[in-house]
Design an enzyme around this catalytic site. Structure first.
Site, mmCIF file in Angstrom:
data_model
loop_
_atom_site.group_PDB
_atom_site.id
_atom_site.type_symbol
_atom_site.label_atom_id
_atom_site.label_comp_id
_atom_site.label_asym_id
_atom_site.label_seq_id
_atom_site.Cartn_x
_atom_site.Cartn_y
_atom_site.Cartn_z
ATOM 1 N N HIS A 114 -8.737 16.940 9.816
ATOM 2 C CA HIS A 114 -8.517 15.244 9.714
ATOM 3 C C HIS A 114 -8.019 15.089 8.335
ATOM 4 O O HIS A 114 -6.957 14.563 8.007
ATOM 5 C CB HIS A 114 -9.331 14.514 10.531
ATOM 6 C CG HIS A 114 -9.362 12.980 9.844
ATOM 7 N ND1 HIS A 114 -8.094 12.086 10.473
ATOM 8 C CD2 HIS A 114 -9.924 12.238 9.309
ATOM 9 C CE1 HIS A 114 -8.287 10.889 9.853
ATOM 10 N NE2 HIS A 114 -9.526 11.078 9.133
ATOM 11 N N HIS A 157 -11.581 11.280 1.979
ATOM 12 C CA HIS A 157 -11.864 9.776 2.193
ATOM 13 C C HIS A 157 -12.728 9.549 3.060
ATOM 14 O O HIS A 157 -13.370 8.821 3.140
ATOM 15 C CB HIS A 157 -10.487 9.351 2.746
ATOM 16 C CG HIS A 157 -10.096 9.686 4.187
ATOM 17 N ND1 HIS A 157 -9.393 10.966 4.369
ATOM 18 C CD2 HIS A 157 -10.571 9.157 5.426
ATOM 19 C CE1 HIS A 157 -9.527 11.052 5.955
ATOM 20 N NE2 HIS A 157 -10.010 9.707 6.248
ATOM 21 N N GLU A 186 -18.486 8.332 3.512
ATOM 22 C CA GLU A 186 -19.019 7.353 4.935
ATOM 23 C C GLU A 186 -19.645 8.566 5.882
ATOM 24 O O GLU A 186 -20.544 8.119 6.508
ATOM 25 C CB GLU A 186 -17.486 7.216 5.393
ATOM 26 C CG GLU A 186 -17.820 6.393 6.976
ATOM 27 C CD GLU A 186 -17.731 5.119 6.741
ATOM 28 O OE1 GLU A 186 -17.393 4.284 6.051
ATOM 29 O OE2 GLU A 186 -18.368 4.250 7.936
ATOM 30 N N ASP A 187 -18.973 9.624 6.127
ATOM 31 C CA ASP A 187 -19.693 10.734 7.283
ATOM 32 C C ASP A 187 -20.529 11.895 6.760
ATOM 33 O O ASP A 187 -20.847 12.418 7.526
ATOM 34 C CB ASP A 187 -18.331 11.005 7.890
ATOM 35 C CG ASP A 187 -17.598 10.150 8.723
ATOM 36 O OD1 ASP A 187 -18.251 8.964 8.813
ATOM 37 O OD2 ASP A 187 -16.606 10.147 8.937
ATOM 38 N N ASP A 240 -4.680 7.848 7.101
ATOM 39 C CA ASP A 240 -5.954 8.131 8.035
ATOM 40 C C ASP A 240 -5.663 7.390 9.423
ATOM 41 O O ASP A 240 -6.047 8.071 10.454
ATOM 42 C CB ASP A 240 -7.023 7.272 7.142
ATOM 43 C CG ASP A 240 -8.269 7.411 8.030
ATOM 44 O OD1 ASP A 240 -8.775 8.540 8.638
ATOM 45 O OD2 ASP A 240 -9.164 6.348 8.102
ATOM 46 N N ASP A 262 22.514 -1.457 23.302
ATOM 47 C CA ASP A 262 22.210 -1.208 21.877
ATOM 48 C C ASP A 262 20.885 -0.399 21.644
ATOM 49 O O ASP A 262 20.282 -0.398 20.642
ATOM 50 C CB ASP A 262 22.470 -2.374 20.909
ATOM 51 C CG ASP A 262 21.917 -3.388 21.510
ATOM 52 O OD1 ASP A 262 21.088 -3.581 22.308
ATOM 53 O OD2 ASP A 262 21.676 -4.683 20.639
HETATM 54 MN MN MN Z 1 -10.551 9.357 8.208
#
Ligand code: MN
Length: 730
Positions: A51, A75, A79-80, A142, A263
């Site tokens: 990712h 990134h 957070e993780d 992301d 169109d």
């Molecule tokens: Mn992410």
């Protein structure tokens, strides 16, 4: 779905547009990300590292700087994983740490986007939050990768994320002018939000594919031939189907079936310069008839996001409508990459035709984008450019967080009091302090977007008149004004009640009795005062005399009875009565009309003295001399500016202390010094000391400072007078 790039692909890409890029930094970010994400697995079953790698790849596609690409790799670490911001700062520097922090914060915002308006607010907030536009681009990259891999999620999550993407991220990409990103986000969202319609449309497009490709070839050929015949070179003609979501929208808004959308294909002619754009348009209109009203000149009038192009729709070879876009290659770059096109590392020639054409676009459009173009021309260093582009798309608003993470939208310049009233009237009313980003700030603190504000309330706190000087929202202003008005009315009501009670007592009557049987209100039925409160307030304001109330309400026999000798009332009471009876106290209070005024005894101000008012609960305003120690010791919040009225005379009692020789006839000499100046003495007190001196204190009525000075001077001229001074108190 594009394959996940390898690290080397990304590095190749970055060095292709930025040969000087810090490749080691990117490698280091990759290694670090791999280390902290080790063992984590995505919902797709792949290693998590896929990712961040994909996100970094998208950022490289956007030609962003190495800091953005590194941020793509990092990134999700804070957070993780166990990684901390401090560690990122340490290893990769403040710029990248700042970006990672921004993206992490953005990810923590929970969107609830049932309403369009709400979604728009969140979009604004996201932009405002991302003070560095790179934060936003990393977040968009992301989201794009998450959307590409959304299939692995549970259906309810798919729907929520797709909704959010459709409502917030696709419009953001559009606002930034990155059309390919917008298109892909929209089609991916469409697929999860309306799977049946999506499949249906995709199928139909698939079935007619060969037919359509043939059509594209035929039309492209005809355009090419026409342009070649005119001698033009260096142009490119292409055609491609519109994206699914826009086709779907067309079917829905125009209420037409798939078969009738003619169109579906947009043709595009890329040329070398602006002149050729109009030339090409002329040649096309010469072979096919244009549909009136469908020609749009976005070159002369660029779209707000900076998009420039000529659009026309013509009746094509098979009597079908054909949409054709004509633009220069530079305009095309802007159309595809939007904002990203403007800071990509360019090796040659920064400022040229592109900017010149953009500059002339006059009134229309977003100022920021044009500003952006101007800045970019001036600033050669892309990093510096990015710094100066910490722009605020929404310059007139700030977004402030509550401690719970809710967001309030406030006008620029708003302060914690606006914030408090926006939360709840009660919070505003009792707002006594504020913490912004964890630190105590003055109530007049001006918010920045992204501030978190916590309001401190105190149930004894009351709105302050000064707040009106710096609140920005009409909500706060209205509430504060209403409160102040209410306080003034309440105060007047209390004063009015006192006055009326006293007046009734003179006739041996109790006000209470007449209140209970409602005869007061009845007595005023035909007038403008409809309630007891209104009557009392009118008395308090001095609009209605207490005596007039008594005369109207009390039975004739009570009025006629010889009145009781009024009891000796307190000096203050007399003062209040006297002031209430007068139309003017001789003092004006800034901004307030009809306010009861009385004078402080502690400093006995005289007209001409610098004065200050002090709001006394229930007794109106007390006027002190501005340097009176007593008023200085009182609550400064309740001080208000007052001035002497210019016209009229108003006698004020003061005391004058005269130290003299203790001699015969002294008192007579002193008295005449007063009378010669037109001042009457109300009380004199003479005390002889053991040292042959006498201390004489006179209470007298003084009109103004001028008169006071004259009296003092005359007194000083009396033989045997040692000193003359105005006593502090009356
Ligand atoms: Mn992410």
């Amino acid at each position: 779905m594009p394959n996940t790039p390898r690290l080397n692909d990304i590095i190749d890409q970055v060095t292709s547009y930025h040969p000087e890029a810090d490749v080691d930094l990117i490698k280091k970010a990759y290694v670090y990300s791999a280390k902290v994400h080790a063992g984590q697995v995505r919902k797709t079953g792949e290693p998590y590292l896929i990712h961040p790698l994909a996100v970094a790849g998208i950022l490289a596609e956007l030609h962003l700087d190495e800091a953005s690409v590194c941020t793509g790799l990092l990134h999700d670490t804070v957070e993780d994983t166990l990684a901390t911001l401090a560690e990122i700062d340490d290893l990769f520097g403040g710029d990248i740490a700042h970006l990672v922090d921004g993206v992490t914060k953005l990810s923590q915002i929970q969107f609830q986007t049932s309403e369009e308006k709400l979604a728009e607010n969140f979009r604004k907030m996201v932009v405002a939050m991302a003070r560095d536009i790179r934060v936003l681009l990393v977040k968009l990259a992301d989201r794009l990768h998450n959307m590409r891999t959304l299939g692995a999620m549970k259906p309810d999550k798919q729907e929520r994320i797709a909704r959010e993407t459709m409502d917030i991220y696709a419009p953001l990409a559009n606002r930034l002018g990155i059309s390919w990103l917008k298109i892909e986000l929209e089609d991916l969202s469409f697929r999860y939000l309306r799977p049946d319609e999506y499949r249906d449309l995709a199928e139909k497009l698939g079935k007619t594919k060969r037919e359509r490709e043939k059509f594209i070839d035929d039309v492209s050929d005809m355009i090419t031939k026409a342009l070649e015949k005119s001698g033009m070179t260096g142009f490119e003609v292409s055609g491609r189907p519109k994206h699914l979501w826009s086709a779907h929208k067309k079917m829905v808004t125009k209420k037409i079936p798939f078969e009738e959308i003619h169109d579906l294909i947009a043709f595009r002619v890329l040329v070398e310069n602006v002149g050729q754009c109009y030339e090409t348009l002329g040649h096309i209109h010469a072979i096919w008839r244009p549909i009136p009203g469908r020609f749009k000149d976005y070159i002369a009038m660029p779209k707000p996001n900076g998009y420039q192009s000529l659009h026309t729709t013509v009746i094509g070879p098979k009597a079908e409508r054909i949409e054709i876009q004509i633009r220069t290659r530079e305009m095309h770059e802007v159309a595809e990459q939007g904002i990203a096109a403007h800071w990509a590392y360019k090796e040659q020639g920064g400022s040229n035709g592109k900017h010149a054409t953009l500059k002339g676009d006059g009134k229309q459009g977003f100022k920021w984008l044009r500003q952006l173009m101007d800045w970019q021309r001036e600033v050669k260093d892309p990093t510096e450019f990015l710094d100066s582009v910490k722009f605020d798309l929404f310059a007139d608003e700030v977004f402030v967080f509550t401690p719970n993470g809710d967001v309030l939208e406030l006008p620029r310049g708003a302060c914690p009091i606006d914030f408090a009233f926006a939360i709840h009237t009660d919070v505003g009313m009792t707002c006594s302090g504020a913490k912004v980003n964890g630190r105590m700030v003055p109530l007049r603190h001006v918010f920045q977007s992204g501030d978190t504000c916590e309001i401190i309330t105190n149930k004894n706190q009351k709105p302050n008149k000064n707040w009106l000087d710096f609140v920005k929202t009409s909500r706060a202003r209205t509430k504060i004004r209403a409160y102040i008005r209410g306080v003034e009315r309440e105060r007047s009501k209390q004063i009015g009640q006192q006055l009326v009670e006293k007046e009734f007592r003179r006739f041996g009557q109790s006000l209470q009795k007449y209140v209970k049987d409602n005869s007061i209100v009845q007595a005023f039925q035909d007038g403008k005062y409809k309630t007891l409160d209104e009557i009392l307030i009118a008395v308090g304001y001095g609009k209605l005399g207490a005596q007039a109330v008594a005369e109207r309400v009390l039975p004739e026999e009570v009025i006629k009875k010889p009145q009781q000798e009024p009891k000796r009332r307190s000096r203050l009471g007399q003062l209040i009565d006297r002031v209430a009876r007068r139309s003017s106290s001789g003092v004006q209070i800034a901004g307030i009309e009809d306010m009861l005024v009385h004078f402080a005894r502690c400093c006995a101000p005289v007209k001409g003295d610098p004065i200050v008012g002090f709001v006394t609960i229930g007794r109106g305003v007390t006027v002190h001399r501005h340097d009176c120690p007593k008023v200085l010791a009182l609550d400064p919040e309740r001080r208000i500016p007052v001035v002497w009225e210019s016209g009229g005379t108003f006698t004020r009692p003061i005391s004058i202390r005269v130290v003299t020789d203790d001699r015969e006839g002294m008192l007579a000499d002193l008295s005449s010094a007063f009378t010669r100046n037109g001042v009457s003495i109300s009380e004199a007190n003479c005390r002889a000391g053991n040292d042959g001196h006498a201390v004489n204190t006179f209470k007298c009525g003084i009109v103004d400072l001028d008169q006071l000075r004259k009296v003092v001077k005359t007194l000083e001229g009396v033989k045997g007078v040692h000193s003359v001074e105005r006593a502090r108190s009356a």
